[in-house]
Design an enzyme around this catalytic site. Structure first.
Site, short mmCIF file in Angstrom:
data_model
loop_
_atom_site.label_atom_id
_atom_site.label_comp_id
_atom_site.label_asym_id
_atom_site.label_seq_id
_atom_site.Cartn_x
_atom_site.Cartn_y
_atom_site.Cartn_z
N ALA A 66 55.17 17.49 -129.69
CA ALA A 66 54.50 18.75 -129.42
C ALA A 66 53.92 19.29 -130.72
CB ALA A 66 55.48 19.74 -128.82
N GLY A 109 57.94 15.69 -127.16
CA GLY A 109 57.19 16.07 -125.96
C GLY A 109 56.40 14.91 -125.39
N GLU A 112 58.77 13.01 -123.34
CA GLU A 112 59.01 13.74 -122.08
C GLU A 112 57.85 13.56 -121.11
OE1 GLU A 112 59.93 17.45 -124.21
OE2 GLU A 112 61.79 17.50 -123.05
N GLU A 132 63.66 15.87 -131.90
CA GLU A 132 63.85 17.34 -131.92
C GLU A 132 65.09 17.76 -132.71
OE1 GLU A 132 62.86 15.63 -129.34
OE2 GLU A 132 61.49 16.76 -128.07
#
Lengths: 258, 257
Positions: A66, A109, A112, A132
């Site tokens: 992200a 992200g 994901e 993360e």
């Protein structure tokens, strides 16, 4: 034809093709990209010309995470009010098959996003991971849930706690990806497969996806009942009549998606 | 840019020369890192179509420099941090890699030669699994490659007995592409490297992929890889040139694309 800033889209032979298009930052996912992605998926879901959706990244990565700059200063209340994942979660409502083609990195992200796809094709050099933890946080868009449901608790914790990069071999061993393809042919082979599924009777494909998704969460007894209802439902379709008649008459069926 | 190697690119050939002749080119962490970076640089350089690894002075490489690691060092970590990244980079490299073994290849120096695709050896060279003499085991992927190259029986002898073998013996075992007299050493190495550098580079890379994959996958998985490989090769400019040259009855001029 693209009308978007962060993605590119096109439709090829029944396949809705979406490319994340921020290659200069390894397709880091920002809020604008998620909006474009979700609205395109919803549009493709309604579009009769699209039978299957393929998602990939332009350049060297699928998506390397992200956009950290975008959220570094956010407070919990900012995030609650923004409710950015509500939009993201709509991807899971797409009824048509979504196939991810993971070139290079799928991190944070990006991982994901890959896990949100129904099937994943990757290359021998693809790498996956949830870094993360190294930033003092954790996945927030389904990472802990999707990974655990696929790998099991013990393996999932290993990757989530260390933040290390998972190799393509490990990913295929644990069923995270369906196939490993030579990098040069990732898109070609993924599109071949997508076009094959696009020729299958769309209603059956759709209700199979819905039933399989339920198998992940439902108790077996509930899942069996759900499956049976969908099985019966398909007997009200023209494609069921056509498929069974063609079988009896020893000819190829012509499916209409009705 | 490099402290312990010389790196030179000439006519499509990248030459990596281990350059610690005073210690017979023994490995330090710096040398491991320099070799890894140089192989990576050559892999990413589209002007490079063949890589040669050789040693300065009278040795190819004498293995780990014992002065660079203490006896109490965690050798597992030394391998993970120093050697494994280096041999992984060579294993992953899709260009042909030649070990030009100019002198003794001992211990991890022997391993380095094994990690390469081709071994050209000078008549002055020799090979030795020195590890057992200090109570250690061959490392840096040595025993991954050696049984595949010469079989388990001879690997066991070399690894357990630790006898030094001459270049002639190495050739009899099937370790060498070529045994070269010391008078013609540079010419022979240059000629062989030049030949590889003029070949269809992508196809060589795909051949390497298939051979390496064949050790670890089932027959059906292999067939699928083979199909990928031939599809990719069929898309190269070099394939087009090869076919055209055949039709024109001339020698193909491959560009490595």
């Amino acid at each position: 034809m693209s009308k978007f800033e962060f993605i590119e889209t096109t439709i090829i032979d029944g396949v809705g093709f979406i490319e994340l298009n921020r290659p200069e930052v390894l397709n880091a996912i920002n809020r604008g990209m998620v909006s474009e992605l979700v609205s395109t998926m919803k549009e493709f879901d309604r579009d009769d010309h699209v039978k299957v959706i393929v998602l990939t990244g332009k350049g060297r990565a699928f998506a390397a995470g992200a956009d950290i700059d975008e959220m570094a200063q956010d407070s919990p209340i900012d995030l609650e009010l923004l409710d950015q994942f509500a939009e993201w979660d709509q991807m899971l409502q797409v009824k048509k098959p979504v196939i991810g083609a993971v070139n290079g990195f799928a991190l944070g992200g990006g991982f994901e996003l890959a896990l949100s796809c129904d099937m994943l094709f990757a290359t021998e050099t693809s790498q996956f991971g949830f870094p993360e933890v190294n930033l003092g946080v954790m996945p927030g868009a389904g990472g802990t849930q999707h990974l655990t449901k696929i790998m099991g608790k013990k393996k999932a914790l290993e990757w989530l706690w260390t933040g290390e990069k998972m190799s393509a071999d490990e990913a295929i061993h644990y069923g995270i990806v369906n196939r490993l393809i030579a990098p040069e042919l990732l898109i070609e082979e993924t599109m071949k497969f997508a076009k094959k599924v696009a020729k299958q009777p769309p209603l059956a494909v759709r209700l199979i996806k819905e039933s399989v998704d339920k198998a992940v969460d439902y108790p077996l007894d509930e899942g069996m009942k759900f499956e049976r209802k969908n099985f019966y439902l398909l007997f009200s379709s023209e494609d069921q009549t056509e498929g069974m008649n063609a079988f009896i008459e020893k000819r190829k069926p012509q499916f209409k998606g009705k | 840019m490099y402290e312990t190697i010389l790196y030179n690119v000439d006519q499509g050939v990248a030459t990596i020369t281990l350059n610690r002749p005073d210690s017979l080119n023994a490995f330090t962490k710096q040398l491991n890192d320099d070799v890894r970076k140089a192989v990576k640089q050559a892999s990413g350089d589209s002007d490079v179509r063949c890589i040669v690894i050789t040693g300065a002075g009278r040795a190819f490489c004498s293995g780990q420099d014992l002065k660079d690691v203490g006896e109490s060092a965690d050798f597992g970590e030394v391998l993970r941090n120093n050697y494994h990244p280096m041999v992984r980079e060579i294993e992953r490299c899709e260009k042909p890699v030649i070990a030009a073994v100019n002198g003794v290849a001992a211990g991890a120096g022997f391993s380095l030669a094994l990690a390469c695709d081709f071994r050209i050896a000078s008549e002055k060279s020799s090979f030795i699994q020195a590890f057992i003499h200090i109570g250690l085991v061959p490392d840096a992927a040595n025993l991954y490659y050696l049984p595949k190259l010469i079989g388990e029986a001879k690997t066991m002898e070399l690894a357990v007995l630790g006898d030094k073998i001459s270049a002639e013996t190495a050739q009899q075992y099937g370790l060498l592409t070529k045994l070269v007299s010391s008078d013609n050493w540079e010419d022979e190495v240059n000629a062989f490297a030049g030949r590889l550098a003029a070949m269809p580079t992508k196809a060589i890379g795909l051949i390497k992929r298939s051979i390496k994959a064949s050790w670890n996958i089932t027959f059906d998985e292999y067939l699928e890889k083979e199909a990928y490989g031939q599809r990719i090769a069929g898309l190269t400019d070099d394939f087009e040139e090869g076919v055209q040259a055949f039709i024109d009855k001339r020698k193909p001029a491959f560009q490595g694309k």
